[in-house]
Design a protein around this motif. Structure first.
Motif, PDB file in Angstrom:
ATOM      1  N   ARG A  43      30.704  34.367  39.465  1.00 43.47           N
ATOM      2  CA  ARG A  43      31.473  35.596  39.234  1.00 43.47           C
ATOM      3  C   ARG A  43      32.011  36.167  40.538  1.00 43.47           C
ATOM      4  O   ARG A  43      33.176  36.562  40.623  1.00 43.47           O
ATOM      5  CB  ARG A  43      30.626  36.635  38.513  1.00 43.47           C
ATOM      6  CG  ARG A  43      31.420  37.898  38.160  1.00 43.47           C
ATOM      7  CD  ARG A  43      30.616  38.880  37.343  1.00 43.47           C
ATOM      8  NE  ARG A  43      29.298  39.178  37.855  1.00 43.47           N
ATOM      9  CZ  ARG A  43      29.043  40.035  38.860  1.00 43.47           C
ATOM     10  NH1 ARG A  43      30.023  40.656  39.470  1.00 43.47           N
ATOM     11  NH2 ARG A  43      27.796  40.249  39.243  1.00 43.47           N
ATOM     12  N   ALA A  46      34.883  33.956  41.597  1.00 40.25           N
ATOM     13  CA  ALA A  46      36.053  34.166  40.730  1.00 40.25           C
ATOM     14  C   ALA A  46      36.737  35.484  41.057  1.00 40.25           C
ATOM     15  O   ALA A  46      37.973  35.546  41.160  1.00 40.25           O
ATOM     16  CB  ALA A  46      35.654  34.107  39.258  1.00 40.25           C
ATOM     17  N   ASP A  50      40.431  35.653  42.552  1.00 40.20           N
ATOM     18  CA  ASP A  50      41.428  36.357  41.747  1.00 40.20           C
ATOM     19  C   ASP A  50      42.125  37.427  42.580  1.00 40.20           C
ATOM     20  O   ASP A  50      43.353  37.570  42.532  1.00 40.20           O
ATOM     21  CB  ASP A  50      40.759  36.971  40.519  1.00 40.20           C
ATOM     22  CG  ASP A  50      41.746  37.338  39.432  1.00 40.20           C
ATOM     23  OD1 ASP A  50      42.527  36.451  39.017  1.00 40.20           O
ATOM     24  OD2 ASP A  50      41.752  38.507  39.004  1.00 40.20           O
ATOM     25  N   ASN A  58      45.553  33.193  38.582  1.00 43.75           N
ATOM     26  CA  ASN A  58      44.372  33.865  38.052  1.00 43.75           C
ATOM     27  C   ASN A  58      43.163  33.016  38.392  1.00 43.75           C
ATOM     28  O   ASN A  58      43.276  31.787  38.497  1.00 43.75           O
ATOM     29  CB  ASN A  58      44.427  34.005  36.530  1.00 43.75           C
ATOM     30  CG  ASN A  58      45.523  34.923  36.061  1.00 43.75           C
ATOM     31  OD1 ASN A  58      45.946  35.827  36.773  1.00 43.75           O
ATOM     32  ND2 ASN A  58      45.980  34.706  34.843  1.00 43.75           N
ATOM     33  N   ASP A  60      39.169  32.610  36.867  1.00 41.93           N
ATOM     34  CA  ASP A  60      38.235  32.997  35.817  1.00 41.93           C
ATOM     35  C   ASP A  60      37.081  32.006  35.784  1.00 41.93           C
ATOM     36  O   ASP A  60      37.107  30.968  36.441  1.00 41.93           O
ATOM     37  CB  ASP A  60      38.927  33.029  34.449  1.00 41.93           C
ATOM     38  CG  ASP A  60      39.821  34.246  34.289  1.00 41.93           C
ATOM     39  OD1 ASP A  60      39.337  35.371  34.532  1.00 41.93           O
ATOM     40  OD2 ASP A  60      41.000  34.082  33.927  1.00 41.93           O
TER      41      ASP A  60
END
Length: 178
Positions: A43, A46, A50, A58, A60
């Motif tokens: 996370r 990401a 991002d 993007n 994800d």
């Protein structure tokens, strides 16, 4: 012997049914549950990717990238950077993806270090990052760059704790506090 799963059959399945699996050469591969540290690393990466990627990209976590239709091979990298204009296209294809990241966990070492790296390279994904969870607690990130002539990755930079990468775009991420 079971009949391999076709792309058409897989595409008819619900998101819930597909959530904990990957398809490799038409066969279902159950993905083991990852630790909280694993999820947190993915996370953080990401989110940082991002933010750094700009409006065209993007980043994800945890969704299918269709590497091959026949035999069907769908992988779910821990982090995927993809073209923003493909957000509604399913499945995501390698040509939409400049970077995938795998966070290595106990039991996934060979798959993440060898098998997936080979599959991503053969599919033409330009960059592959592998995050190793070191005994010191400070993650080590190995970056790999695709050699388009051989469809194999060559070693890029290695980072301990703080990533300062220039490609596929400039990004700095501190993983040392995880």
């Amino acid at each position: 012997m079971h009949t391999p799963i076709s792309a058409e059959r897989y595409d008819s399945w619900s998101e819930e049914r597909c959530a904990g699996i990957e398809i490799v050469a038409g066969r279902v591969v159950v993905r083991p549950s990852a630790s909280k540290r694993h999820h947190r690393l993915a996370r953080i990466l990401a989110n940082a990717l991002d933010a750094a990627a700009g409006p065209d990209w993007n980043a994800d976590t945890d969704f299918d990238v269709r590497l091959h239709d026949v035999p069907l091979t769908n992988r779910r990298p821990d982090v995927v950077v993809y073209r923003a204009d493909t957000i509604d296209l399913t499945p995501t294809r390698p040509e939409h993806v400049p970077l995938v990241v795998e966070v290595v966990s106990p039991g996934s070492e060979t798959t993440d270090r060898v098998v997936k790296a080979d599959q991503y390279a053969k599919a033409g994904i330009p960059f592959y990052w592998r995050v190793e969870q070191a005994a010191t607690g400070v993650p080590i990130v190995y970056t790999h760059v695709l050699d388009p002539a051989t469809r194999a990755y060559r070693d890029g930079d290695m980072f301990t704790g703080v990533i300062k990468a220039a490609a596929p775009f400039s990004v700095t991420v501190d993983l040392g506090a995880v």
